[in-house]
Scaffold this motif. Structure first.
Motif, PDB file in Angstrom:
ATOM      1  N   PRO A  73       0.844  -1.202   0.000  1.00 17.13           N
ATOM      2  CA  PRO A  73       0.000   0.000   0.000  1.00 17.13           C
ATOM      3  C   PRO A  73       0.884   1.259   0.000  1.00 17.13           C
ATOM      4  O   PRO A  73       2.070   1.196   0.338  1.00 17.13           O
ATOM      5  N   GLU A  74       0.304   2.392  -0.369  1.00 15.16           N
ATOM      6  CA  GLU A  74       1.050   3.659  -0.325  1.00 15.16           C
ATOM      7  C   GLU A  74       1.545   3.924   1.082  1.00 15.16           C
ATOM      8  O   GLU A  74       0.885   3.572   2.062  1.00 15.16           O
ATOM      9  N   ASN A  75       2.730   4.557   1.175  1.00 10.27           N
ATOM     10  CA  ASN A  75       3.346   4.949   2.447  1.00 10.27           C
ATOM     11  C   ASN A  75       3.673   3.771   3.360  1.00 10.27           C
ATOM     12  O   ASN A  75       3.778   3.941   4.564  1.00 10.27           O
ATOM     13  N   TYR A  76       3.815   2.587   2.798  1.00 13.53           N
ATOM     14  CA  TYR A  76       4.175   1.396   3.570  1.00 13.53           C
ATOM     15  C   TYR A  76       5.688   1.302   3.598  1.00 13.53           C
ATOM     16  O   TYR A  76       6.353   1.487   2.580  1.00 13.53           O
ATOM     17  N   LYS A  80       8.565  -3.419   6.507  1.00 18.73           N
ATOM     18  CA  LYS A  80       7.267  -4.048   6.756  1.00 18.73           C
ATOM     19  C   LYS A  80       6.817  -4.858   5.540  1.00 18.73           C
ATOM     20  O   LYS A  80       6.197  -5.909   5.695  1.00 18.73           O
ATOM     21  N   LEU A  81       7.137  -4.389   4.336  1.00 16.40           N
ATOM     22  CA  LEU A  81       6.818  -5.138   3.125  1.00 16.40           C
ATOM     23  C   LEU A  81       7.570  -6.466   3.123  1.00 16.40           C
ATOM     24  O   LEU A  81       7.001  -7.518   2.825  1.00 16.40           O
ATOM     25  N   ASN A 113       6.314   5.612 -10.303  1.00 16.03           N
ATOM     26  CA  ASN A 113       5.094   5.818 -11.093  1.00 16.03           C
ATOM     27  C   ASN A 113       3.827   5.656 -10.256  1.00 16.03           C
ATOM     28  O   ASN A 113       2.827   6.333 -10.499  1.00 16.03           O
ATOM     29  N   ILE A 114       3.875   4.746  -9.299  1.00 14.10           N
ATOM     30  CA  ILE A 114       2.697   4.509  -8.464  1.00 14.10           C
ATOM     31  C   ILE A 114       2.949   4.885  -7.006  1.00 14.10           C
ATOM     32  O   ILE A 114       2.065   4.734  -6.169  1.00 14.10           O
ATOM     33  N   ASN A 115       4.164   5.340  -6.715  1.00 13.58           N
ATOM     34  CA  ASN A 115       4.557   5.778  -5.368  1.00 13.58           C
ATOM     35  C   ASN A 115       4.350   4.672  -4.327  1.00 13.58           C
ATOM     36  O   ASN A 115       3.795   4.908  -3.263  1.00 13.58           O
ATOM     37  N   ARG A 116       4.821   3.464  -4.678  1.00 11.68           N
ATOM     38  CA  ARG A 116       4.694   2.314  -3.789  1.00 11.68           C
ATOM     39  C   ARG A 116       5.940   1.445  -3.902  1.00 11.68           C
ATOM     40  O   ARG A 116       6.583   1.409  -4.942  1.00 11.68           O
ATOM     41  N   PHE A 117       6.243   0.717  -2.823  1.00 13.72           N
ATOM     42  CA  PHE A 117       7.323  -0.268  -2.866  1.00 13.72           C
ATOM     43  C   PHE A 117       6.804  -1.553  -3.486  1.00 13.72           C
ATOM     44  O   PHE A 117       5.655  -1.959  -3.252  1.00 13.72           O
ATOM     45  N   VAL A 118       7.684  -2.197  -4.273  1.00 16.01           N
ATOM     46  CA  VAL A 118       7.362  -3.478  -4.903  1.00 16.01           C
ATOM     47  C   VAL A 118       8.483  -4.457  -4.572  1.00 16.01           C
ATOM     48  O   VAL A 118       9.655  -4.181  -4.838  1.00 16.01           O
TER      49      VAL A 118
END
Length: 136
Positions: A73-76, A80-81, A113-118
């Protein structure tokens, strides 16, 4: 055959509580995917090996590198991921039956592009498909 492997992995992940799970080939935009965690399965490489024939059956061994990408999720936070992956996805992968599977590589990057960690995990799998031979 590649699509079948992706479907099988999606099914196995879903059976172990990992949802939602998408195919890399599904054409669903990120905006329409879950705003929380979501997982994408892709085939990085695929290799068919020499078929094995018996009187009525053909066996087709294969090897593949599978990429399982978990989008947070955003700002995660990154750590924690990794914890989510370790506790949920990795434990689900270790329960896979019917295919030999090993974890080769894990990487985390920020997708601007989506401002999230992958987090992307690369698995090496091998298996065998069985086909009934037709009468000739």
């Amino acid at each position: 055959m590649i699509d079948g492997i992706i479907r099988e992995i999606i099914e196995k992940l879903s059976q172990n509580g990992i949802t939602p799970v998408y195919s890399a080939f599904d054409a669903v935009s990120v905006e329409k995917k879950n705003r929380g965690f979501f997982t994408v399965v892709n085939v990085g490489s695929f290799e068919l090996q020499t078929p094995i024939y018996s009187e009525f059956t053909a066996f087709l061994p294969y090897k593949a590198d599978i990429d399982i990408s978990v989008t947070a999720p955003e700002n995660y936070r990154m750590e924690k991921l990794y914890g989510y992956f370790s506790d949920n996805v990795q434990s689900a992968v270790m329960k896979f039956s019917g295919m030999n599977c090993s974890l080769r590589k894990v990487s985390i990057k920020h997708d601007s592009n989506i401002n999230r960690f992958v987090l992307t995990a690369r698995l090496s799998i091998s298996g065998m498909n069985k086909f009934e031979r037709g009468s000739e």
